[in-house]
Write an enzyme that holds these catalytic residues in place. Sequence first.
Site, PDB file in Angstrom:
ATOM      1  N   THR A 302       0.826  -1.203   0.000  1.00 15.15           N
ATOM      2  CA  THR A 302       0.000   0.000   0.000  1.00 15.15           C
ATOM      3  C   THR A 302       0.863   1.257   0.000  1.00 15.15           C
ATOM      4  O   THR A 302       0.619   2.206  -0.756  1.00 15.15           O
ATOM      5  CB  THR A 302      -0.934   0.017   1.227  1.00 15.15           C
ATOM      6  OG1 THR A 302      -1.762  -1.147   1.208  1.00 15.15           O
ATOM      7  CG2 THR A 302      -1.812   1.252   1.226  1.00 15.15           C
ATOM      8  N   SER A 346      -5.821   0.549  -0.255  1.00 12.81           N
ATOM      9  CA  SER A 346      -6.201  -0.677   0.453  1.00 12.81           C
ATOM     10  C   SER A 346      -7.719  -0.667   0.569  1.00 12.81           C
ATOM     11  O   SER A 346      -8.285  -0.101   1.502  1.00 12.81           O
ATOM     12  CB  SER A 346      -5.555  -0.736   1.841  1.00 12.81           C
ATOM     13  OG  SER A 346      -5.949  -1.913   2.533  1.00 12.81           O
ATOM     14  N   CYS A 415      -6.163   1.236  10.663  1.00 11.26           N
ATOM     15  CA  CYS A 415      -4.770   0.811  10.493  1.00 11.26           C
ATOM     16  C   CYS A 415      -3.885   1.271  11.651  1.00 11.26           C
ATOM     17  O   CYS A 415      -3.814   2.469  11.957  1.00 11.26           O
ATOM     18  CB  CYS A 415      -4.221   1.363   9.183  1.00 11.26           C
ATOM     19  SG  CYS A 415      -2.480   0.998   8.904  1.00 11.26           S
ATOM     20  N   ASP A 459      -6.368  -3.999  -5.839  1.00 10.39           N
ATOM     21  CA  ASP A 459      -6.184  -2.655  -5.320  1.00 10.39           C
ATOM     22  C   ASP A 459      -5.445  -1.783  -6.327  1.00 10.39           C
ATOM     23  O   ASP A 459      -4.533  -2.246  -7.015  1.00 10.39           O
ATOM     24  CB  ASP A 459      -5.398  -2.694  -4.007  1.00 10.39           C
ATOM     25  CG  ASP A 459      -6.269  -3.061  -2.816  1.00 10.39           C
ATOM     26  OD1 ASP A 459      -7.458  -2.697  -2.825  1.00 10.39           O
ATOM     27  OD2 ASP A 459      -5.756  -3.709  -1.881  1.00 10.39           O
TER      28      ASP A 459
END
Length: 470
Positions: A302, A346, A415, A459
């Site tokens: 990411t 993400s 996250c 993604d």
Amino acid sequence: MHPSRLAKKVISKGRLLNSYPPQSIPGFHAVASVPYFTLSTRKRSPSPSMGSGMESTDGSAAKLEEFPFARASGLDPPPQFAQLRKTCPVAKVKLFDGTPAWLVTKHHDVCQVATDPRLSKERTRPGFPELSAGGKQAAKNRPTFVDMDPPEHMKQRSMVEPFFTPDHVKSLEPYIRKTATDLLEKMKAKGCANGPVDLIEHFALPLPSYIIYTILGVPFEDLEFLTRQNAIRTNGSSTAREASSANQELLNYLTALVDKRIDWPRKDLVSHLVTTQVNPGNIEKADAVQIAFLLLVAGNATMVNMIALGIVTLFQHPEQLALFKSDPPAHSTNFVEELCRYHTASAMAMRRTAKEDLEIGGVKIRKSEGVIASNMSGNRDEEVFERADEFDINRKFDKAKGQEPLGFGWGEHKCIAEHLAKMELRVAFETIFGREDGLRGLELGVGLDEIEYSPLRRDVGVLRLPVTWG
């Protein structure tokens, strides 16, 4: 036309899918001038359970569309999201194995999914929506905190959280800046006289990799080896066998590292896990290995993609690029915030299964039915973000009005490395475009329409980013 073929056609013409009439969007139909998706036709009203079947507005059975959807182009979200937000914010979709699941697309509803205790993150529960055969197999592995419900989730997350607090991240800033500067100096020394240089290989990949490896306690001499293995497992061009082998190499390495820290602990995250959790018997050694593996790989791809996407997005918007270059430190915070809203790198992780019956957006979800909350769609919700499909480096987020970007998730599962990621992104862009030490005269080595992006059903990301400078 199939979504992926439509997207490829758009990419080949070097333009974005932003001017097509509704009828050209895959899955869009009109019956008596009433639009509906073949995903589902119900709006925000109570509905039967998944097992009862679906009907469209004309009374015929509607076929579920497969999820993940294909992006409209290399950079743009799937067009279905915008239509669903308007007509059917909670819709049924079909997963890779034919299993149905609910797809949630409005910002408010996505936030509910992320915080509702009646929904579970445990992948072994009935109905949990896996997106691939590989994911279904991975669900059988020893879980880490990202796949746990309270109270186990916060119990394990708190074991490593001290390494990702704003204060700790701030203490890492000098090291992050030095790492970014050193990588850029290596690029300059290599030069681009013989042709464009891949910014991903030489900067975007090693920067976040070196930082997380250092936090974990990986010796400096092993950084390149681990970065190479991580690249093999995530770059999209490796075979399944190569990716699996690289995955095992990383696990083997971390197992050995945990063993080493049991004997010789230091001031790093793995040593902290060993001395405070493994040795007292709170967790097993295998748990420590899995937590370290999660932190090593979970956000790495990411971060790599966000650095590359940031460069591409600035070159797509020359006026905003000029503004950023005029004073990178003054604009980096706003730029990173908007970048993480505009590109949700993400976008497949907010998945749950219902522990009991509940309602989301007026739609009844039955126990053991899977739910997928699209933070990518939530980040483009027009009712929350004005001009949501426009990139604006000067955008202001009014948190009091709920204008919260969802790029890092939401709720207690947000996250854990958000502060670290934003610091790395700010430093990356400030370093690249620095007035004195940056890559002066930076240009893309290929046209915007020639950039290679990740597969359209995965993604959003960039595979290679050739650049020149000087």
